[in-house]
Write a protein that holds these residues in place. Structure first.
Motif, PDB file in Angstrom:
ATOM      1  N   LEU A  81       0.814  -1.212   0.000  1.00  0.00           N
ATOM      2  CA  LEU A  81       0.000   0.000   0.000  1.00  0.00           C
ATOM      3  C   LEU A  81       0.848   1.262   0.000  1.00  0.00           C
ATOM      4  CD1 LEU A  81      -2.869  -1.116   2.390  1.00  0.00           C
ATOM      5  CD2 LEU A  81      -2.983  -0.780  -0.081  1.00  0.00           C
ATOM      6  N   THR A  82       2.148   1.112   0.132  1.00  0.00           N
ATOM      7  CA  THR A  82       3.020   2.277  -0.028  1.00  0.00           C
ATOM      8  C   THR A  82       3.124   2.701  -1.487  1.00  0.00           C
ATOM      9  OG1 THR A  82       4.967   0.831  -0.170  1.00  0.00           O
ATOM     10  CG2 THR A  82       4.405   1.712   2.005  1.00  0.00           C
ATOM     11  N   VAL A  83       2.755   1.792  -2.418  1.00  0.00           N
ATOM     12  CA  VAL A  83       2.884   2.115  -3.846  1.00  0.00           C
ATOM     13  C   VAL A  83       1.570   1.968  -4.609  1.00  0.00           C
ATOM     14  CG1 VAL A  83       5.325   1.526  -3.921  1.00  0.00           C
ATOM     15  CG2 VAL A  83       3.633  -0.247  -4.407  1.00  0.00           C
ATOM     16  N   CYS A  84       0.500   1.525  -3.944  1.00  0.00           N
ATOM     17  CA  CYS A  84      -0.791   1.406  -4.631  1.00  0.00           C
ATOM     18  C   CYS A  84      -1.918   1.618  -3.630  1.00  0.00           C
ATOM     19  CB  CYS A  84      -0.938   0.052  -5.331  1.00  0.00           C
ATOM     20  SG  CYS A  84      -1.024  -1.355  -4.207  1.00  0.00           S
ATOM     21  N   ASP A  85      -3.130   1.854  -4.135  1.00  0.00           N
ATOM     22  CA  ASP A  85      -4.276   2.058  -3.254  1.00  0.00           C
ATOM     23  C   ASP A  85      -4.978   0.726  -3.002  1.00  0.00           C
ATOM     24  OD1 ASP A  85      -6.036   1.568  -5.484  1.00  0.00           O
ATOM     25  OD2 ASP A  85      -5.708   3.640  -6.114  1.00  0.00           O
ATOM     26  N   LEU A  86      -5.972   0.762  -2.120  1.00  0.00           N
ATOM     27  CA  LEU A  86      -6.658  -0.470  -1.724  1.00  0.00           C
ATOM     28  C   LEU A  86      -7.390  -1.124  -2.896  1.00  0.00           C
ATOM     29  CD1 LEU A  86      -8.031   0.415   1.813  1.00  0.00           C
ATOM     30  CD2 LEU A  86      -6.706  -1.618   1.238  1.00  0.00           C
ATOM     31  N   ARG A  87      -8.030  -0.332  -3.720  1.00  0.00           N
ATOM     32  CA  ARG A  87      -8.770  -0.922  -4.841  1.00  0.00           C
ATOM     33  C   ARG A  87      -7.819  -1.600  -5.817  1.00  0.00           C
ATOM     34  NH1 ARG A  87     -13.988  -1.347  -6.524  1.00  0.00           N
ATOM     35  NH2 ARG A  87     -14.114  -1.367  -4.238  1.00  0.00           N
ATOM     36  N   THR A  88      -6.653  -0.981  -6.084  1.00  0.00           N
ATOM     37  CA  THR A  88      -5.650  -1.606  -6.950  1.00  0.00           C
ATOM     38  C   THR A  88      -5.111  -2.877  -6.313  1.00  0.00           C
ATOM     39  OG1 THR A  88      -5.016   0.557  -7.818  1.00  0.00           O
ATOM     40  CG2 THR A  88      -3.454  -1.250  -8.132  1.00  0.00           C
ATOM     41  N   LEU A  89      -4.863  -2.832  -4.994  1.00  0.00           N
ATOM     42  CA  LEU A  89      -4.367  -4.017  -4.296  1.00  0.00           C
ATOM     43  C   LEU A  89      -5.351  -5.170  -4.418  1.00  0.00           C
ATOM     44  CD1 LEU A  89      -2.197  -5.208  -2.348  1.00  0.00           C
ATOM     45  CD2 LEU A  89      -3.651  -4.452  -0.471  1.00  0.00           C
ATOM     46  N   ARG A  90      -6.635  -4.868  -4.248  1.00  0.00           N
ATOM     47  CA  ARG A  90      -7.641  -5.928  -4.378  1.00  0.00           C
ATOM     48  C   ARG A  90      -7.621  -6.518  -5.780  1.00  0.00           C
ATOM     49  NH1 ARG A  90     -14.177  -5.852  -3.012  1.00  0.00           N
ATOM     50  NH2 ARG A  90     -14.656  -7.721  -4.240  1.00  0.00           N
ATOM     51  N   GLY A  91      -7.481  -5.666  -6.792  1.00  0.00           N
ATOM     52  CA  GLY A  91      -7.442  -6.166  -8.163  1.00  0.00           C
ATOM     53  C   GLY A  91      -6.250  -7.077  -8.399  1.00  0.00           C
ATOM     54  N   ILE A  92      -5.100  -6.723  -7.838  1.00  0.00           N
ATOM     55  CA  ILE A  92      -3.914  -7.565  -8.015  1.00  0.00           C
ATOM     56  C   ILE A  92      -4.098  -8.894  -7.297  1.00  0.00           C
ATOM     57  CG2 ILE A  92      -1.440  -7.756  -7.591  1.00  0.00           C
ATOM     58  CD1 ILE A  92      -1.279  -4.706  -7.770  1.00  0.00           C
TER      59      ILE A  92
END
Length: 449
Positions: free
Chosen positions: A322-333
């Motif tokens: 989460l230091t390099v992406c947001d929560l929604r992006t993290l969920r997608g990954i």
């Protein structure tokens, strides 16, 4: 002229310490549980300190509580002075009788029930050999630390040994005498030296008093069972607690399975109090203190926790991204390629990666077990039941039952309670590592199997 406090003076000093801790906690609006999460000290230990029941609190314990309370220099000094006043009694002086476990690096999330069972069994002597098993990163060491701390609070000396090559997930206690005593016990159990050469220091230091010896990250294949039997004869009150990737499989062993944290399916409703979600939120505060999760964020977090099966190290690794992406992006990954997130954004000096550790666990399984796992993953279902194992293997019921037990003990599957039946899940970290573990051995069974 004496410089030590009387028993009454020692009690008064400890009571004053408890009053100080409680006053600071209430002033900033923390519950005992919240202070426990912030300080990594157990709720029970904080409760005992506030009630004046902990007669000889450790310096590390007070430091961690002061950190959790965010105390300034003056308030911190007052706490430390209260501890020093309590330590000036006749019992001052560090001996093997009060050898303490290391300080944990992270708070305990859930696990209170497991710690209570282990503490009761080891304190009463009902069990004298307990092995904690489970997949790497699932929290075996943290549970052992909590159990050891509770037993130490109950008056039992704790000798803690981290095996060579194991990840030390704690702050060791720098006491040369205790370290030498612990090393003697560990070396003896590993078979170092002559088979008849029992080191005199453990028996001399502990005698017939109770004590807990913890071997963290040990390989049971290196241990010599007859030596444990002799050590327990020489020290009748000795208990042994192991954290290991597999059982020792010796007489009298109490096998204790450590599963991932509970991570309910958010489709049935988001539960912010779920253990896996609480762990993730704690890690989130460390990497993104500016982010206050809203309703949508909590839904994403709950899904990530469920998708990663509540595995503590996998959740910590995912949160670091989460230091390099947001929560929604993290969920997608996590939905598309969770393997990319299973190692934290670190410099790699903290030991083997999670994927490497899981791959080693898979490689150690029989080929038939790996083939079964591949078949279960290829089926595409989130859960499986005993009937699925019968269908995929074609083996008899007793064999299939033993296979599921083997998979549970190795930690590559976990029980699932989402459907209210006896079902199991192949962990996401295992699904990610399975293709690389042994390509020739994991071809999925045909659809007709």
């Amino acid at each position: 002229m004496t410089t030590g406090l009387s028993p009454e003076g020692t009690t008064a000093a400890i009571a004053a310490l408890g009053t100080l801790i409680r006053g600071h906690r209430i002033r900033i609006g923390l519950t005992q549980r919240e202070l426990a999460d912030l300080s990594t000290i157990s709720v029970r230990a904080i409760r005992d300190l506030e009630k004046g029941k902990a007669q000889r609190p450790r310096t590390d314990t007070i430091r961690l509580i002061a950190d959790g309370l965010r105390l300034g220099p003056r308030a911190r000094t007052a706490l430390e002075e209260a501890v020093r006043r309590g330590h000036r009694g006749p019992a001052a002086g560090r001996t093997a009788e009060r050898a303490a476990p290391p300080a944990p690096l992270h708070p305990l999330i859930e696990r209170q029930a497991e710690a209570a069972v282990l503490t009761d069994e080891l304190r009463s002597g009902t069990e004298r050999l307990v092995t904690l098993v489970g997949l790497s990163g699932v929290g075996k060491t943290r549970l052992a630390l909590e159990t050891a701390a509770r037993l130490h609070d109950a008056g039992l000396p704790v000798l803690w040994h981290t095996a060579p090559g194991a990840v030390a997930d704690c702050l060791p206690d720098a006491d040369d005498t205790v370290a030498a005593l612990t090393a003697d016990c560990a070396d003896y159990l590993r078979g170092d030296g002559s088979a008849d050469d029992l080191p005199p220091s453990p028996a001399a230091a502990l005698g017939d008093r109770g004590a807990l010896l913890v071997l963290d990250g040990v390989d049971p294949a290196e241990l010599v069972f007859p030596r444990l039997a002799r050590l327990q004869r020489e020290i009748p009150g000795l208990r042994l607690l192991l954290t290991a990737a597999e059982p020792w499989n010796v007489p009298g062993e109490r096998l204790f399975l450590v599963s991932p944290l509970d991570a309910p399916d958010p489709a049935a409703g988001v539960r912010p109090e779920a253990p896996a979600v609480r762990l993730f939120l704690g890690r989130l505060r460390r990497v993104r203190p500016d982010l206050v999760p809203g309703e949508r964020d909590l839904a994403d977090i709950a899904w990530v926790c469920h998708r990663l099966d509540g595995h503590p190290l996998a959740l910590a690794a995912a949160a670091s991204w989460l230091t390099v992406c947001d929560l929604r992006t993290l969920r997608g990954i996590v939905d598309s390629d969770p393997a990319a997130l299973l190692d934290p954004l670190a410099d790699g000096r903290s030991g083997p990666s999670l994927q490497d550790r899981v791959a080693r666990t898979l490689a150690a399984l029989p080929a038939g077990h790996r083939q079964l796992l591949a078949g279960l993953c290829a089926a595409g279902a989130d859960e499986f039941v005993l009937e699925d194992v019968l269908r995929l293997t074609g083996g008899p019921l007793p064999h299939c039952g033993r296979v599921i037990r083997d998979l549970l003990i190795s930690g590559v599957v976990r029980p699932s309670t989402d459907g209210g039946r006896s079902a199991f899940r192949v962990l996401c970290v295992v699904r990610a590592a399975l293709p690389a573990a042994a390509p020739a051995a994991v071809a999925a069974p045909s659809a007709a199997a």
